[in-house]
Design a protein around this motif. Sequence first.
Motif, PDB file in Angstrom:
ATOM      1  N   MET A   1      -3.315   3.548   5.971  1.00 26.00           N
ATOM      2  CA  MET A   1      -3.856   4.742   5.324  1.00 26.00           C
ATOM      3  C   MET A   1      -3.756   5.968   6.234  1.00 26.00           C
ATOM      4  N   ASP A   2      -4.087   5.821   7.508  1.00 30.17           N
ATOM      5  CA  ASP A   2      -4.010   6.946   8.447  1.00 30.17           C
ATOM      6  C   ASP A   2      -2.589   7.474   8.571  1.00 30.17           C
ATOM      7  N   ASN A   3      -1.605   6.562   8.598  1.00 31.63           N
ATOM      8  CA  ASN A   3      -0.205   6.989   8.688  1.00 31.63           C
ATOM      9  C   ASN A   3       0.218   7.757   7.440  1.00 31.63           C
ATOM     10  N   PHE A   4      -0.239   7.310   6.273  1.00 38.68           N
ATOM     11  CA  PHE A   4       0.110   7.998   5.035  1.00 38.68           C
ATOM     12  C   PHE A   4      -0.406   9.434   5.045  1.00 38.68           C
TER      13      PHE A   4
ATOM     14  N   TYR B   1       7.410   7.686   7.015  1.00 40.24           N
ATOM     15  CA  TYR B   1       5.980   7.970   6.876  1.00 40.24           C
ATOM     16  C   TYR B   1       5.058   7.041   7.676  1.00 40.24           C
ATOM     17  N   VAL B   2       5.567   5.928   8.170  1.00 36.92           N
ATOM     18  CA  VAL B   2       4.699   4.978   8.885  1.00 36.92           C
ATOM     19  C   VAL B   2       5.053   4.920  10.369  1.00 36.92           C
TER      20      VAL B   2
ATOM     21  N   ASN C   1      14.747  -3.410   0.095  1.00 36.54           N
ATOM     22  CA  ASN C   1      14.360  -3.175   1.490  1.00 36.54           C
ATOM     23  C   ASN C   1      14.896  -1.847   2.018  1.00 36.54           C
ATOM     24  N   ILE C   2      16.031  -1.402   1.483  1.00 42.40           N
ATOM     25  CA  ILE C   2      16.574  -0.108   1.915  1.00 42.40           C
ATOM     26  C   ILE C   2      15.567   1.000   1.642  1.00 42.40           C
ATOM     27  N   THR C   3      15.009   0.987   0.442  1.00 37.35           N
ATOM     28  CA  THR C   3      14.009   2.000   0.068  1.00 37.35           C
ATOM     29  C   THR C   3      12.716   1.808   0.859  1.00 37.35           C
ATOM     30  N   ARG C   4      12.270   0.549   0.984  1.00 39.55           N
ATOM     31  CA  ARG C   4      11.002   0.268   1.677  1.00 39.55           C
ATOM     32  C   ARG C   4      11.076   0.661   3.160  1.00 39.55           C
ATOM     33  N   LEU C   5      12.150   0.278   3.837  1.00 38.32           N
ATOM     34  CA  LEU C   5      12.273   0.574   5.264  1.00 38.32           C
ATOM     35  C   LEU C   5      12.511   2.062   5.516  1.00 38.32           C
ATOM     36  N   LYS C   6      13.189   2.721   4.577  1.00 36.97           N
ATOM     37  CA  LYS C   6      13.366   4.168   4.691  1.00 36.97           C
ATOM     38  C   LYS C   6      12.006   4.868   4.620  1.00 36.97           C
ATOM     39  N   PHE C   7      11.147   4.383   3.712  1.00 36.23           N
ATOM     40  CA  PHE C   7       9.793   4.938   3.606  1.00 36.23           C
ATOM     41  C   PHE C   7       9.023   4.695   4.899  1.00 36.23           C
ATOM     42  N   GLU C   8       9.103   3.478   5.461  1.00 39.30           N
ATOM     43  CA  GLU C   8       8.387   3.160   6.705  1.00 39.30           C
ATOM     44  C   GLU C   8       8.853   4.049   7.847  1.00 39.30           C
TER      45      GLU C   8
END
Length: 360
Positions: free
Chosen positions: A39-42, A140-141, A130-137
């Motif tokens: 949550m803090d990272n978001f 933003y994370v 995973n391409i989309t998920r890891l790009k988000f990480e």
Amino acid sequence: MKFFTRIDRYIMAKFLGTYFLAIALIISIAVVFDISEKMDNFFEHNAPLNAIVFDYYLNFIPYFANLFSPLFVFIAVIFFTSKMAENTEIIAILASGVSFKRMMFPYFVSALLIASLTFYLNGYVIPEDNITRLKFENQYVKVRDASYARNIQMELEPGVVAYLERFEKKTNMGYSFSLEKFNGKTLVSRLTAQHIKYDSLNHWKISNYIIRNFNEKSEEMFRGTEKDTIIAMEPSDFFVTKNMQEQMTNPELKHYIDKQKKRGIGNLKEFELEYHKRFASPFAAFILTLIGVSLSSEKKRGGIGLNIGVGLTLSFSYILFTTISSTFAIQSSMSPFLAVWLPNLTFIPIAFFLYRNTPK
């Protein structure tokens, strides 16, 4: 005689229903914990709500569910089989003339369905997610700087070795480039350039270059300020990011491993482990199903709690063994193929031992 009897359909419905229910319950808990952790990272990186829901968690759920599919299989088998034994349903099935071996048939059909689904998702669907998920990480994370690469060396084809001191992704520009050609162990040509810029597929523009051709008794040297040339390499070859292997489908992963091996690129064990794991992990559904039925088909005084406790211990032992063997393969000379298949080879005798000693 029908291929699937009413008992078969009953067991399969129990198996698959409990399996997907276990996934729903555990994934819900995992998502809650993940939200509280990130949550803090978001908030810190101003992640949009639609990106959190659709780019991250919509792809996080199938990844996490598939990753721990063997655990969910084991929990499902232990839980509903113990419940059947507690209600004396298994005794009734065996008393009706159905052998214990025949009773295993719907269990293995269900395990086959789960294993096939796991293999397909792991090899062809989840890598795209995973391409989309890891790009988000990464955005933003855990923000990472993957804008440049240093000290790149690769064999483009037999006897042709390229070296780059630095390459910047943003400008597609490389610095201190050299291309050496060998005949056996003898250097026959060497190209050096201050700059090299990527244009399109295998097309590069080199600047301030020197070409040296070596003969047995002489050397020819050519200088130039700019030259268009074809070199069998791409900028994507320079950037091996963390978890890159999880973003490739089975054919892409196999092609990448073969291509990099031909180029003399090392540190491919994580890619080889991921590739072999996608074939080995579906077999865990059969092994853990056999162990689960063998442990929980007998009515015990301790009830289903004892069966679940023993089952969880064995399933976590399997997952721990898989993790340790994979880590050991990366850190040592152990074969990635052996590392991912060793847990299966170890637990198969355990499964058959428990099966043979189960009261029938």
